[in-house]
Design a protein around this motif. Structure first.
Motif, PDB file in Angstrom:
ATOM      1  N   SER A 377       0.855  -1.184   0.000  1.00 14.54           N
ATOM      2  CA  SER A 377       0.000   0.000   0.000  1.00 14.54           C
ATOM      3  C   SER A 377       0.891   1.234   0.000  1.00 14.54           C
ATOM      4  CB  SER A 377      -0.926   0.006   1.227  1.00 14.54           C
ATOM      5  OG  SER A 377      -1.726   1.183   1.267  1.00 14.54           O
ATOM      6  N   TRP A 378       0.535   2.249  -0.793  1.00 15.85           N
ATOM      7  CA  TRP A 378       1.363   3.448  -0.862  1.00 15.85           C
ATOM      8  C   TRP A 378       0.529   4.646  -1.302  1.00 15.85           C
ATOM      9  CZ3 TRP A 378       2.368  -0.846  -4.069  1.00 15.85           C
ATOM     10  CH2 TRP A 378       1.929  -0.735  -5.383  1.00 15.85           C
ATOM     11  N   LYS A 379       1.072   5.812  -1.033  1.00 13.59           N
ATOM     12  CA  LYS A 379       0.389   7.047  -1.443  1.00 13.59           C
ATOM     13  C   LYS A 379       1.389   8.197  -1.409  1.00 13.59           C
ATOM     14  CE  LYS A 379      -3.514  10.099  -0.293  1.00 13.59           C
ATOM     15  NZ  LYS A 379      -4.617  10.376   0.649  1.00 13.59           N
ATOM     16  N   SER A 380       1.245   9.102  -2.369  1.00 14.15           N
ATOM     17  CA  SER A 380       1.998  10.356  -2.376  1.00 14.15           C
ATOM     18  C   SER A 380       1.032  11.451  -2.787  1.00 14.15           C
ATOM     19  CB  SER A 380       3.173  10.281  -3.362  1.00 14.15           C
ATOM     20  OG  SER A 380       3.839  11.521  -3.448  1.00 14.15           O
ATOM     21  N   SER A 381       0.818  12.424  -1.926  1.00  8.19           N
ATOM     22  CA  SER A 381      -0.154  13.467  -2.244  1.00  8.19           C
ATOM     23  C   SER A 381       0.161  14.744  -1.480  1.00  8.19           C
ATOM     24  CB  SER A 381      -1.579  13.007  -1.906  1.00  8.19           C
ATOM     25  OG  SER A 381      -1.736  12.870  -0.508  1.00  8.19           O
TER      26      SER A 381
END
Length: 570
Positions: A377-381
Motif C-alpha cells: 500500500s502506498w500514497k503520495s499526495s
C-alpha cells in the motif's frame, strides 16, 4: 453476435411483450472488441449487446447503483501472503457476468438489431435479468454472487467486501472478486477444486488454471524460492506506443532532482495555449496512473506533481510527463516482488517534504506499507492544510498514515493467517518532534493551532493499534514518494520497496557465470563479452549487478571503456 444471443437465451434475459402504454423502452446497440492475452496477442473477437442505460430514469427503472470491487492493495496483500505460505493461486473468469444478476425493477428495451423477426416486430423486451449497460447491472451481479458464494460457506471480509475466506481446520481458502475476474487462493487442492465445481454449478465459468494475468498485470512465481512478482510490461509497452515514446531515450529517474512544477509554467500566449491543447496531457497522466496504482510506487511522487495541471498544462509540465514515460521505457521489465522474508509482518514508513508546492506552500506526504519484502500500500499526495514547520508536516503525514494502518490491521486480522498482526503495526518516522507529538501533547505552543482531526493518531497509539518508531533519514524507504532523489539513492530505496528485475538480467547473469569454462577470470571476460548484445536493453543497473558478481566470483572488473560505451547507448 450469435454466441451472445445464445447466452441471452440460455440465461432467459428477457421475454418479448407488447409495449405497455406510456412506457418508452430504452435502446440497445452492439459493441465489438478484441480481447488480448498477456503478451498483447488477439485472443478473441467479441460482440456484446449493450443497453443504452443513459436513457434510464432514476426512481422509475433503477434506484441503487453502487457495486464494490476489490481494491488492488487488498489483492497485493493476499498475493504477498500466498507467496510466503506457498499457497495455490488459481484464476477463473465469469462468462456473460451481468446476465446473472436479477432485476427488481421493470425495465423495457427495444429488440437487438439484426435479430428481429417479422411476427414480433412490434414487441419489446421486458428484461428479467440485468444486461450490460444498465445502471444497476453491476450491483445486481454483485448481490447475486455474494448470495451464491456465502451458500458455499465463505465469509465476507467486513473491511473489504470483495474478499471472502473459508476455514476448515488447517485448510485455508480465499476468494477475491473484481467484477468478473476471480482469484482463488488456498493451501488444499481438493478444496479449491470443490470451489471451482460449485462456481461452475452456479454460473457459466472459464477455468484459467494457475493465475498468470489479471487486470493487465502479469503474475510470475518461483515457488522453489517462494517468490512472486507482478509486472505490467505489456501494458507499459502499449502506453509508450500510444504516446509515441516507444523509441525515446531511456530515463533514469521519474523526476529529476531539482525540478519544480508550478502554475507559473502555464502557457502565456494564445499560440502556446493552442499548441498545448493538442497535447494528450490528461490521457497520459491517466495511463501512467494505472501502472502506479497496480505495481509502480516509484512513480507516485512524479505523478502526484504532474497530475495537478491537466486543465492548462505548459511545456514544462509536458516535459515532466515525457520524462516519466522515458523512465518507464527503461524500467518496463521490473517486477514488484514479494518473498524472502522470514516472518510475515507489516511495516509502515511515513515522510513529508516541507512546502514543496510553489503555488500554495503546502507540503507533500508519502507513505509505504510493506509485507513479505514488497510494498502493498502506498500514497503520495499534497497535504490538505499548510504546515508552518517540518515537524508539523511530518505529524500531519503520520496522522493520515495511521488511518491507513488501522484499515490494514483490520483487513489482515480478518484474514486470520498473519499472527503478528495482533501486535501493534510499526510505523517508522524520521522526525523526533513528530514522534514525540504523536505519543503525547508535549508542546502546546507548537501544536495549539493543529486541527483536532490530526490528533487521532494519539488515540490509535493509545489503544495499541500502532507503534511509531524512529528511522534514520537514509533508511526511510518512502523518500522517493515525497521528493526527487539522486539516482543512487532512488535506486536503493526502490529496491527496498520490492521493485527489481527478477527475470531477464538474472537469467543472463546465470548464463554468464554458470556456463562451462568460466572457472577463470579470462574465461569470465570472454563469456561476458559474448553476452553484451543481450544486455543492451537491460541497462546500467544490470551492468553494475554483473560487475559485482564477477568481482566476487572471478576477480574481474569490467573496464572503464565498456561502462562508458554502455552509457552512451542509453
Amino acid at each position: 453476435m450469435g454466441s451472445e444471443m445464445d447466452s441471452m437465451s440460455e440465461n432467459q434475459v428477457w421475454t418479448l411483450v407488447e409495449p405497455p402504454e406510456g412506457i418508452k423502452p430504452i435502446g440497445c446497440k452492439w459493441v465489438f472488441k478484441k480481447k488480448t492475452d498477456m503478451d498483447g496477442n488477439v485472443q478473441t473477437y467479441k460482440g456484446r449487446l449493450v443497453a443504452k442505460g443513459f436513457r434510464q430514469i432514476h426512481g422509475v427503472d433503477y434506484d441503487e447503483t453502487f457495486s464494490p470491487v476489490a481494491m488492488f492493495k487488498s489483492i497485493r496483500i493476499l498475493l504477498a501472503v500466498a507467496a510466503f505460505h506457498d499457497y495455490e493461486i488459481w484464476q477463473m473468469d465469469v462468462k456473460t457476468t451481468f446476465l446473472n444478476g436479477k432485476l427488481e425493477e421493470d425495465v423495457y428495451m427495444t429488440q437487438p438489431e439484426g435479430f428481429v423477426t417479422p411476427e414480433n416486430a412490434r414487441k419489446v423486451c421486458k428484461l428479467q435479468r440485468s444486461i450490460y449497460g444498465l445502471k444497476q447491472a453491476s450491483r445486481s451481479w454483485n448481490l447475486r454472487f455474494n448470495e451464491a458464494i456465502q451458500e458455499f460457506g465463505f465469509i465476507r471480509n467486513e473491511d473489504e467486501p470483495c474478499v471472502y475466506k473459508k476455514f476448515s481446520g488447517s485448510i485455508v481458502s480465499f476468494l477475491i472478486l473484481y467484477v468478473n475476474d476471480i482469484l482463488i487462493i488456498g493451501n488444499d487442492v481438493p478444496t479449491l477444486q470443490s470451489i471451482k465445481t460449485w462456481l461452475r454449478s452456479c454460473f457459466s465459468m472459464k477455468d484459467l488454471g494457475e493465475a498468470a494475468y489479471i487486470l493487465g498485470v502479469k503474475i510470475y512465481r518461483d515457488r522453489s524460492r517462494r517468490l512472486l512478482g507482478l509486472s505490467q510490461s505489456t501494458y507499459i509497452d502499449k502506453v509508450l506506443k500510444q504516446f509515441s515514446m516507444e523509441e525515446s531515450k531511456r530515463g533514469f529517474l521519474p523526476m529529476r532532482h531539482g525540478i519544480s512544477l508550478s502554475k507559473e509554467m502555464f502557457p502565456s500566449t494564445p499560440q502556446e495555449r493552442e499548441r498545448m491543447s493538442q497535447i494528450p496531457y490528461a490521457s497520459a497522466i491517466g495511463s501512467i496512473m494505472y501502472a502506479m496504482i497496480c505495481t509502480r510506487p516509484d512513480l507516485s511522487y512524479a505523478l502526484s506533481m504532474t497530475s495537478r495541471y491537466p486543465a492548462n498544462p505548459g511545456e514544462g509540465h509536458w516535459t515532466a510527463v515525457k520524462n516519466i514515460l522515458k523512465y518507464l521505457r527503461r524500467t518496463k521489465d521490473v517486477f514488484l516482488v514479494y518473498g524472502g522474508e522470514e516472518e510475515l509482518r507489516i511495516k509502515g514508513y511515513t515522510d513529508a517534504s516541507f512546502q514543496t508546492d510553489k503555488d500554495d506552500s503546502r507540503s507533500q506526504l508519502g507513505f509505504i506499507f510493506c509485507l513479505n519484502g514488497g510494498a502493498v500500500s502506498w500514497k503520495s499526495s499534497k497535504q490538505d492544510t499548510v504546515a508552518d514547520s517540518t515537524t508539523e508536516a511530518e505529524y500531519i503525514a503520520a496522522s493520515e498514515v495511521a488511518k491507513e494502518a488501522v484499515w490494514i490491521k483490520k483487513l489482515i486480522t480478518g484474514l486470520g493467517v498473519i499472527p503478528s498482526i495482533s501486535n501493534a503495526v510499526d510505523l517508522y518516522c524520521e522526525k523526533n518532534g513528530a514522534i514525540a507529538q504523536a505519543k503525547e501533547p508535549i508542546s502546546h505552543q507548537q501544536s495549539k493551532h493543529i486541527l483536532r482531526r490530526f490528533h487521532l493518531i494519539r488515540e490509535i497509539i493509545d489503544r495499541g493499534d500502532l507503534e511509531i518508531c524512529k528511522v534514520h533519514t537514509d533508511d526511510n524507504i518512502v523518500d522517493p514518494l515525497t521528493k526527487p532523489l539522486a539516482q543512487q539513492k532512488h535506486d536503493r530505496h526502490t529496491e527496498s520497496l520490492g521493485i527489481r528485475y527478477e527475470r531477464k538480467e538474472y537469467v543472463i547473469i546465470e548464463s554468464v557465470l554458470n556456463e562451462p569454462g568460466t572457472n577463470s577470470p579470462r574465461a569470465s571476460k570472454d563469456k561476458f563479452e559474448k553476452h553484451m548484445d543481450d544486455m543492451l536493453d537491460v541497462g546500467c543497473l544490470v551492468l553494475a549487478t554483473i560487475t559485482l558478481e564477477l568481482q566476487k566470483q572471478h576477480e574481474y572488473v569490467v573496464s572503464y571503456e565498456m561502462i562508458q560505451n554502455l552509457k552512451e547507448i542509453f
